[in-house]
Structures are given as structure tokens and as C-alpha cells.
Design a protein around this motif. Structure first.
Motif, PDB file in Angstrom:
ATOM      1  N   ARG A 148       0.442   2.003 -35.525  1.00  0.00           N
ATOM      2  CA  ARG A 148       0.777   0.898 -36.417  1.00  0.00           C
ATOM      3  C   ARG A 148       1.374  -0.314 -35.712  1.00  0.00           C
ATOM      4  O   ARG A 148       1.381  -1.397 -36.264  1.00  0.00           O
ATOM      5  N   THR A 207       3.987  -4.379 -38.126  1.00  0.00           N
ATOM      6  CA  THR A 207       3.167  -3.199 -38.376  1.00  0.00           C
ATOM      7  C   THR A 207       1.799  -3.634 -38.892  1.00  0.00           C
ATOM      8  O   THR A 207       1.679  -4.625 -39.614  1.00  0.00           O
ATOM      9  N   GLN A 227      -2.000  -2.270 -40.619  1.00  0.00           N
ATOM     10  CA  GLN A 227      -2.713  -1.209 -41.316  1.00  0.00           C
ATOM     11  C   GLN A 227      -4.076  -1.720 -41.756  1.00  0.00           C
ATOM     12  O   GLN A 227      -4.286  -2.924 -41.907  1.00  0.00           O
TER      13      GLN A 227
END
Length: 104
Positions: free
Chosen positions: A19, A68, A70
Motif C-alpha cells: 500500500r 497509501t 489502493q
């Protein structure tokens, strides 16, 4: 966006649960100057989304904030193309003979 081997590697790393940028660098064995531009391109194309870690959380761990990453739904949709690109690369490299060392 053109799917290159680098973007395919980075996309697969994020899909695999890596991540943070530094984690992606380690997973792909690529330098930051390669990984971070790929992450930005993938995010701009809508395949990834990112957010900054909470400042208090980072401070509690004695480090700077981390971003992070995703996969988005679009990133999940394009993942098979990335895997195909990496399979093609493995096939090509598998056919590539190792260098012959010569005494010169």
C-alpha cells in the motif's frame, strides 16, 4: 494510458497488498524515481486512488506521513491486462539466453 512493464509491476504490487510507495519499491525491486511516477500515472488514469495517512498516527510512530494506495474498480478491471503484460515479459526473458562471459 499505455500499460508498460513498469506500470504493470506497480499495479500488481498494489493489488497484492503493498500500500505504501516504499513497499511497492521493495516488492518490484525498482528505484523511487521509477515507482513514484508510475504510481502518479496510475492514479491519474483512475486505476489507483491514494490518501495521506493521518498526521497524528504518523507522529505517534515517529515518522513522516505516508501516502497509501489502493486499486479502484477500474484498476481491478485492468489488472488482467497488466498480468498479460508481465506474462509476455516472462516469456520473452525466458527465451533470452544468459550472457556468455568472454575473456578479453
Amino acid at each position: 494510458m499505455r500499460m508498460t512493464q513498469i506500470t504493470a509491476l506497480v499495479l500488481r504490487a498494489v493489488a497484492g497488498g503493498y500500500r505504501y510507495g516504499f513497499d511497492v519499491m521493495e516488492a518490484c525491486d525498482l528505484p523511487s524515481g521509477t515507482v513514484y511516477p508510475a504510481l502518479r500515472r496510475l492514479e491519474k488514469a483512475g486505476f489507483l486512488k491514494s490518501r495521506w495517512e493521518d498526521e497524528d498516527e504518523a507522529r505517534a510512530h515517529g515518522r513522516p506521513r505516508r501516502r497509501t494506495y489502493q486499486l479502484t474498480d477500474e484498476g481491478r478491471r485492468i489488472l488482467p491486462e497488466a498480468e498479460g503484460k508481465l506474462s509476455e515479459l516472462r516469456r520473452l526473458l525466458g527465451d533470452f539466453p544468459p550472457p556468455q562471459l568472454r575473456n578479453t
